[in-house]
Design a protein around this motif. Structure first.
Motif, PDB file in Angstrom:
ATOM      1  N   MET A 132       3.857   6.860  -6.729  1.00  0.00           N
ATOM      2  CA  MET A 132       3.412   5.479  -6.873  1.00  0.00           C
ATOM      3  C   MET A 132       3.409   5.007  -8.317  1.00  0.00           C
ATOM      4  O   MET A 132       3.100   5.763  -9.247  1.00  0.00           O
ATOM      5  CB  MET A 132       2.005   5.312  -6.287  1.00  0.00           C
ATOM      6  CG  MET A 132       1.977   5.310  -4.781  1.00  0.00           C
ATOM      7  SD  MET A 132       0.307   5.008  -4.137  1.00  0.00           S
ATOM      8  CE  MET A 132       0.677   4.824  -2.391  1.00  0.00           C
ATOM      9  N   ARG A 133       3.717   3.728  -8.468  1.00  0.00           N
ATOM     10  CA  ARG A 133       3.612   3.056  -9.763  1.00  0.00           C
ATOM     11  C   ARG A 133       2.299   2.288  -9.791  1.00  0.00           C
ATOM     12  O   ARG A 133       1.550   2.247  -8.827  1.00  0.00           O
ATOM     13  CB  ARG A 133       4.778   2.084  -9.927  1.00  0.00           C
ATOM     14  CG  ARG A 133       6.147   2.662  -9.610  1.00  0.00           C
ATOM     15  CD  ARG A 133       7.184   1.562  -9.523  1.00  0.00           C
ATOM     16  NE  ARG A 133       8.484   2.074  -9.069  1.00  0.00           N
ATOM     17  CZ  ARG A 133       9.532   1.318  -8.837  1.00  0.00           C
ATOM     18  NH1 ARG A 133       9.449  -0.002  -8.998  1.00  0.00           N
ATOM     19  NH2 ARG A 133      10.673   1.846  -8.431  1.00  0.00           N
ATOM     20  N   ALA A 134       2.034   1.632 -10.926  1.00  0.00           N
ATOM     21  CA  ALA A 134       0.888   0.728 -10.990  1.00  0.00           C
ATOM     22  C   ALA A 134       1.034  -0.308  -9.883  1.00  0.00           C
ATOM     23  O   ALA A 134       2.111  -0.819  -9.633  1.00  0.00           O
ATOM     24  CB  ALA A 134       0.827   0.047 -12.354  1.00  0.00           C
ATOM     25  N   GLY A 135      -0.064  -0.602  -9.219  1.00  0.00           N
ATOM     26  CA  GLY A 135      -0.028  -1.498  -8.073  1.00  0.00           C
ATOM     27  C   GLY A 135       0.019  -0.770  -6.751  1.00  0.00           C
ATOM     28  O   GLY A 135       0.001  -1.396  -5.688  1.00  0.00           O
ATOM     29  N   GLY A 136       0.081   0.574  -6.794  1.00  0.00           N
ATOM     30  CA  GLY A 136       0.084   1.355  -5.568  1.00  0.00           C
ATOM     31  C   GLY A 136      -1.224   1.216  -4.821  1.00  0.00           C
ATOM     32  O   GLY A 136      -2.283   0.943  -5.407  1.00  0.00           O
ATOM     33  N   ARG A 137      -1.148   1.404  -3.508  1.00  0.00           N
ATOM     34  CA  ARG A 137      -2.311   1.250  -2.648  1.00  0.00           C
ATOM     35  C   ARG A 137      -2.433   2.457  -1.716  1.00  0.00           C
ATOM     36  O   ARG A 137      -1.470   2.824  -1.036  1.00  0.00           O
ATOM     37  CB  ARG A 137      -2.189  -0.005  -1.781  1.00  0.00           C
ATOM     38  CG  ARG A 137      -1.990  -1.305  -2.568  1.00  0.00           C
ATOM     39  CD  ARG A 137      -3.336  -1.791  -3.106  1.00  0.00           C
ATOM     40  NE  ARG A 137      -3.206  -3.108  -3.703  1.00  0.00           N
ATOM     41  CZ  ARG A 137      -3.024  -3.344  -4.993  1.00  0.00           C
ATOM     42  NH1 ARG A 137      -2.893  -2.323  -5.844  1.00  0.00           N
ATOM     43  NH2 ARG A 137      -2.955  -4.578  -5.459  1.00  0.00           N
ATOM     44  N   ILE A 138      -3.612   3.048  -1.675  1.00  0.00           N
ATOM     45  CA  ILE A 138      -3.921   4.101  -0.723  1.00  0.00           C
ATOM     46  C   ILE A 138      -5.107   3.637   0.112  1.00  0.00           C
ATOM     47  O   ILE A 138      -6.173   3.309  -0.440  1.00  0.00           O
ATOM     48  CB  ILE A 138      -4.236   5.437  -1.414  1.00  0.00           C
ATOM     49  CG1 ILE A 138      -3.010   5.930  -2.199  1.00  0.00           C
ATOM     50  CG2 ILE A 138      -4.686   6.485  -0.396  1.00  0.00           C
ATOM     51  CD1 ILE A 138      -3.271   7.157  -3.062  1.00  0.00           C
ATOM     52  N   ILE A 139      -4.930   3.600   1.417  1.00  0.00           N
ATOM     53  CA  ILE A 139      -5.964   3.107   2.329  1.00  0.00           C
ATOM     54  C   ILE A 139      -6.132   4.138   3.436  1.00  0.00           C
ATOM     55  O   ILE A 139      -5.155   4.528   4.085  1.00  0.00           O
ATOM     56  CB  ILE A 139      -5.564   1.750   2.937  1.00  0.00           C
ATOM     57  CG1 ILE A 139      -5.325   0.718   1.828  1.00  0.00           C
ATOM     58  CG2 ILE A 139      -6.619   1.255   3.917  1.00  0.00           C
ATOM     59  CD1 ILE A 139      -4.309  -0.334   2.178  1.00  0.00           C
ATOM     60  N   LEU A 178      -3.970   4.928 -13.409  1.00  0.00           N
ATOM     61  CA  LEU A 178      -2.556   4.731 -13.079  1.00  0.00           C
ATOM     62  C   LEU A 178      -2.295   3.381 -12.422  1.00  0.00           C
ATOM     63  O   LEU A 178      -1.157   3.057 -12.092  1.00  0.00           O
ATOM     64  CB  LEU A 178      -2.081   5.849 -12.137  1.00  0.00           C
ATOM     65  CG  LEU A 178      -2.236   7.281 -12.646  1.00  0.00           C
ATOM     66  CD1 LEU A 178      -1.783   8.276 -11.581  1.00  0.00           C
ATOM     67  CD2 LEU A 178      -1.443   7.476 -13.937  1.00  0.00           C
ATOM     68  N   GLY A 179      -3.363   2.615 -12.229  1.00  0.00           N
ATOM     69  CA  GLY A 179      -3.208   1.311 -11.587  1.00  0.00           C
ATOM     70  C   GLY A 179      -3.111   1.391 -10.077  1.00  0.00           C
ATOM     71  O   GLY A 179      -2.682   0.435  -9.422  1.00  0.00           O
ATOM     72  N   ILE A 180      -3.525   2.527  -9.490  1.00  0.00           N
ATOM     73  CA  ILE A 180      -3.485   2.724  -8.041  1.00  0.00           C
ATOM     74  C   ILE A 180      -4.884   2.513  -7.475  1.00  0.00           C
ATOM     75  O   ILE A 180      -5.848   3.106  -7.970  1.00  0.00           O
ATOM     76  CB  ILE A 180      -2.989   4.139  -7.695  1.00  0.00           C
ATOM     77  CG1 ILE A 180      -1.574   4.353  -8.226  1.00  0.00           C
ATOM     78  CG2 ILE A 180      -3.051   4.390  -6.189  1.00  0.00           C
ATOM     79  CD1 ILE A 180      -1.107   5.802  -8.165  1.00  0.00           C
ATOM     80  N   THR A 181      -5.007   1.685  -6.444  1.00  0.00           N
ATOM     81  CA  THR A 181      -6.299   1.483  -5.808  1.00  0.00           C
ATOM     82  C   THR A 181      -6.408   2.359  -4.562  1.00  0.00           C
ATOM     83  O   THR A 181      -5.415   2.662  -3.909  1.00  0.00           O
ATOM     84  CB  THR A 181      -6.532   0.010  -5.411  1.00  0.00           C
ATOM     85  OG1 THR A 181      -5.615  -0.359  -4.375  1.00  0.00           O
ATOM     86  CG2 THR A 181      -6.348  -0.908  -6.610  1.00  0.00           C
ATOM     87  N   VAL A 182      -7.638   2.747  -4.260  1.00  0.00           N
ATOM     88  CA  VAL A 182      -7.911   3.620  -3.115  1.00  0.00           C
ATOM     89  C   VAL A 182      -9.126   3.084  -2.376  1.00  0.00           C
ATOM     90  O   VAL A 182     -10.200   2.928  -2.971  1.00  0.00           O
ATOM     91  CB  VAL A 182      -8.188   5.072  -3.569  1.00  0.00           C
ATOM     92  CG1 VAL A 182      -8.279   5.997  -2.357  1.00  0.00           C
ATOM     93  CG2 VAL A 182      -7.119   5.561  -4.541  1.00  0.00           C
ATOM     94  N   ASN A 183      -8.958   2.794  -1.087  1.00  0.00           N
ATOM     95  CA  ASN A 183     -10.047   2.214  -0.309  1.00  0.00           C
ATOM     96  C   ASN A 183     -10.109   2.836   1.079  1.00  0.00           C
ATOM     97  O   ASN A 183      -9.147   3.431   1.562  1.00  0.00           O
ATOM     98  CB  ASN A 183      -9.872   0.693  -0.208  1.00  0.00           C
ATOM     99  CG  ASN A 183     -10.048   0.014  -1.555  1.00  0.00           C
ATOM    100  OD1 ASN A 183     -11.140  -0.007  -2.112  1.00  0.00           O
ATOM    101  ND2 ASN A 183      -8.959  -0.529  -2.099  1.00  0.00           N
ATOM    102  N   LEU A 184     -11.258   2.670   1.708  1.00  0.00           N
ATOM    103  CA  LEU A 184     -11.517   3.231   3.034  1.00  0.00           C
ATOM    104  C   LEU A 184     -11.940   2.103   3.968  1.00  0.00           C
ATOM    105  O   LEU A 184     -12.807   1.293   3.628  1.00  0.00           O
ATOM    106  CB  LEU A 184     -12.627   4.280   2.939  1.00  0.00           C
ATOM    107  CG  LEU A 184     -13.168   4.870   4.244  1.00  0.00           C
ATOM    108  CD1 LEU A 184     -12.081   5.614   5.008  1.00  0.00           C
ATOM    109  CD2 LEU A 184     -14.355   5.797   3.957  1.00  0.00           C
TER     110      LEU A 184
END
Length: 248
Positions: A132-139, A178-184
């Motif tokens: 992932m680059r900046a702006g990546g999303r993990i949900i 790294l600009g990656i967000t992680v949410n649940l």
């Protein structure tokens, strides 16, 4: 083709052949993403979802993988990233639902539940972060029972879904630079093949929600799409409820 919110982006949805996972895969494709998804058993359902994605003019990749197998889940992430040269969104949806009296759920059930519901999302996120680059999303997809275990027999399932909250907060801190967000996301009762709104316990379950109904899978997918979008760029480490008021 009109420009949409996920144009040029790619996504991987684990457990994407049925239920909430399929709804998420299709919603991201509708938004313009090329979508890979894993499935374990139902090849016909996977083929149907891939066909719908392709019919939208988006790239589709169905990957057979057991989320309880470390090598398989990491390989699925790597294959999805290699298919389009990038990975922007990971949705950890695959899960196993082991319920019953605690006396009947021993070490084997515990190990399998933790492997699929906790280790799988962790390893998928770890692998995805390499691509992932900046702006990546993990949900990750949790469950309302993590916050309100209304019925007996849910100890093991609630344990695994509660663990995702700690994982989400830790990953948000680790991957934030790294600009990656992680949410649940914790869904409530949702009308799927596995949990139909006309099932034998549905009337009782509906009574625990403030809205008095089950969600449609598309309603859960809409929340996932928001968390994956640019509109949620400052949301990370969050535990979001889409449970119809089950936990209020």
């Amino acid at each position: 083709m009109e420009t949409t919110e996920f144009d040029g982006r790619t996504a991987l949805v684990t457990g994407g052949a049925r239920g909430i996972g399929a709804a998420v895969a299709l919603r991201l494709a509708e938004g313009g993403a090329d979508v890979a998804f894993t499935y374990q058993h139902d090849g016909a359902a996977a083929e149907a979802v891939a066909g719908k994605i392709s019919g939208m003019g988006r790239g589709a990749l169905a990957l057979r993988a057991d989320s309880g197998d470390p090598a398989a889940i990491e390989d699925a992430v790597d294959r999805a990233a290699a298919e389009w040269g990038r990975l922007d969104v990971l949705v950890n949806n695959a899960g196993t639902y082991a319920v019953g009296p605690i006396a009947d759920l021993g070490a084997a059930a515990f190990d399998r539940s933790v492997a699929v519901n906790v280790r799988g999302p962790y390893l998928a996120a770890r692998a995805a972060s390499r691509h992932m680059r900046a702006g990546g999303r993990i949900i990750s997809i949790g469950s309302n029972v993590a916050d309100r275990t209304t019925f007996p027999g849910h100890t093991l399932y609630a344990l695994t879904k509660t663990a995702l909250a700690g994982m989400t907060k830790g990953l948000a801190r680790d991957l934030g630079p790294l600009g990656i967000t992680v949410n649940l996301l914790h869904p409530g009762p949702t009308d799927t093949d596995a949990n139909p709104a006309d099932g034998p316990y549905a009337d009782t379950v509906r009574g625990f929600t403030a809205l008095g109904r089950y969600a449609a899978a598309d309603e859960i997918a809409a929340v996932v799409a928001h968390l994956a979008s640019d509109a949620a760029s400052y949301v990370t480490g969050a535990v979001v409820h889409a449970d119809g008021g089950f936990t209020v």
